[in-house]
Scaffold this active site. Structure first.
Site, PDB file in Angstrom:
ATOM      1  N   ASP A  48       0.830  -1.198   0.000  1.00  0.00           N
ATOM      2  CA  ASP A  48       0.000   0.000   0.000  1.00  0.00           C
ATOM      3  C   ASP A  48       0.868   1.253   0.000  1.00  0.00           C
ATOM      4  OD1 ASP A  48      -1.618   2.220   1.612  1.00  0.00           O
ATOM      5  OD2 ASP A  48      -3.066   0.873   0.681  1.00  0.00           O
ATOM      6  N   ASN A  85      -2.606   7.229  -8.479  1.00  0.00           N
ATOM      7  CA  ASN A  85      -2.099   8.574  -8.209  1.00  0.00           C
ATOM      8  C   ASN A  85      -1.046   8.565  -7.108  1.00  0.00           C
ATOM      9  OD1 ASN A  85      -3.921  10.838  -9.666  1.00  0.00           O
ATOM     10  ND2 ASN A  85      -5.183   9.070  -9.196  1.00  0.00           N
ATOM     11  N   THR A  86      -1.297   7.828  -6.031  1.00  0.00           N
ATOM     12  CA  THR A  86      -0.384   7.838  -4.894  1.00  0.00           C
ATOM     13  C   THR A  86       0.995   7.333  -5.281  1.00  0.00           C
ATOM     14  OG1 THR A  86      -2.321   7.365  -3.512  1.00  0.00           O
ATOM     15  CG2 THR A  86      -0.176   7.246  -2.450  1.00  0.00           C
ATOM     16  N   ALA A  87       1.059   6.381  -6.202  1.00  0.00           N
ATOM     17  CA  ALA A  87       2.350   5.840  -6.637  1.00  0.00           C
ATOM     18  C   ALA A  87       3.228   6.915  -7.270  1.00  0.00           C
ATOM     19  CB  ALA A  87       2.130   4.695  -7.621  1.00  0.00           C
ATOM     20  N   THR A 126      -6.040  10.108  -1.735  1.00  0.00           N
ATOM     21  CA  THR A 126      -5.702   9.428  -0.489  1.00  0.00           C
ATOM     22  C   THR A 126      -4.926  10.360   0.444  1.00  0.00           C
ATOM     23  OG1 THR A 126      -3.586   8.611  -1.320  1.00  0.00           O
ATOM     24  CG2 THR A 126      -5.537   7.205  -1.665  1.00  0.00           C
ATOM     25  N   LYS A 166     -12.196  -0.460  -2.760  1.00  0.00           N
ATOM     26  CA  LYS A 166     -11.184  -1.518  -2.640  1.00  0.00           C
ATOM     27  C   LYS A 166     -11.772  -2.795  -2.050  1.00  0.00           C
ATOM     28  CE  LYS A 166      -6.895   1.215  -2.399  1.00  0.00           C
ATOM     29  NZ  LYS A 166      -6.231   0.598  -3.560  1.00  0.00           N
TER      30      LYS A 166
END
Length: 241
Positions: A48, A85-87, A126, A166
């Site tokens: 995560d 997006n978070t990646a 997030t 999720k």
């Protein structure tokens, strides 16, 4: 010259399937052979991203992302996109290690907001994405003021992402309207759906035109970057990849 697209997927799995569908639906093609050659690695083992950004004692997703980029390049991908997006908080590390270019989803979404004339743009994403500041910086580079949800609305956003999408549960319109009203009270010109799980909400609830869907922007950017035409493109896209 047309290019082969590699997708680092599994982040999350449903968003991975959705971007594949969007790439097919938004490519101008009359037969199978006119679509983008796409290689998808639906790697659900990637840790995560938000958990690691907020607590670096958690598993680091970066080595997984780098390994997947190399696998896709070895399989024939000429460029890569990541429907998460978070990646993109780790974009620089990934691009340095990747054998091929990686499309920057966040920057392309910020450029889309600028092309629409937005001056004050809300960010729904997030906790990890917001904490990293990646969207805030990208918007400010386009002379756009970023607007963040208050604490209560952000809790609702995280619940929609983790407890519903999720977890494979549907989000109701009444749940979403709490988030929407909270953002509208902040006088946003546009609102970015800055998490690909929220793109699933957009697909299911058919949200209004006030939203900029980062997954759709990424799909269109990938099509153009691979040398294909869009079906009824929203705006012309020019990418240096």
């Amino acid at each position: 010259m047309r290019k082969t697209l590699g997708i680092i997927g599994g982040v999350g799995p449903l968003a991975t399937m959705f971007i594949g569908e969007m790439i097919v639906r938004r490519t101008k093609a009359s037969k199978d052979q006119e679509h983008v050659h796409t290689i998808i690695d639906n790697d659900t083992s990637i840790p995560d991203r938000t958990a690691y950004i907020l607590d670096e004692t958690k598993d680091n997703p970066v080595p997984y992302l780098i390994n997947d980029a190399k696998k896709l390049a070895n399989a024939g991908a000429d460029l890569i996109c990541i429907p998460c997006n978070t990646a993109h908080s780790f974009y620089n590390e990934l691009q340095i290690a990747s054998p091929v270019p990686v499309i920057h989803m966040i920057r392309e979404t910020a450029k889309r907001a600028a092309s629409l004339g937005a001056k004050r743009v809300g960010i729904l994403a997030t906790d990890g994405t917001l904490a990293s500041g990646v969207y805030q910086r990208a918007l400010m580079e386009q002379n756009i003021e970023p607007v963040l949800p208050n604490g209560m609305i952000q809790q609702q956003v995280m619940s929609v992402i983790y407890d519903y999408v999720k977890a494979g549960k549907e989000v109701s319109m009444s749940q979403w309207q709490v988030i929407e009203q909270g953002m509208l009270q902040l006088n946003c010109d546009k609102i970015i759906l800055g998490c690909t799980e929220l793109s699933i909400v957009n697909k299911e609830l058919k949200l209004s035109g006030r939203y900029i869907d980062s997954l759709i922007v990424l799909a269109e950017s990938a099509i153009v970057a691979c040398g294909y035409e869009l079906v009824q493109p929203n705006v012309p896209l020019k990418l240096n990849v």
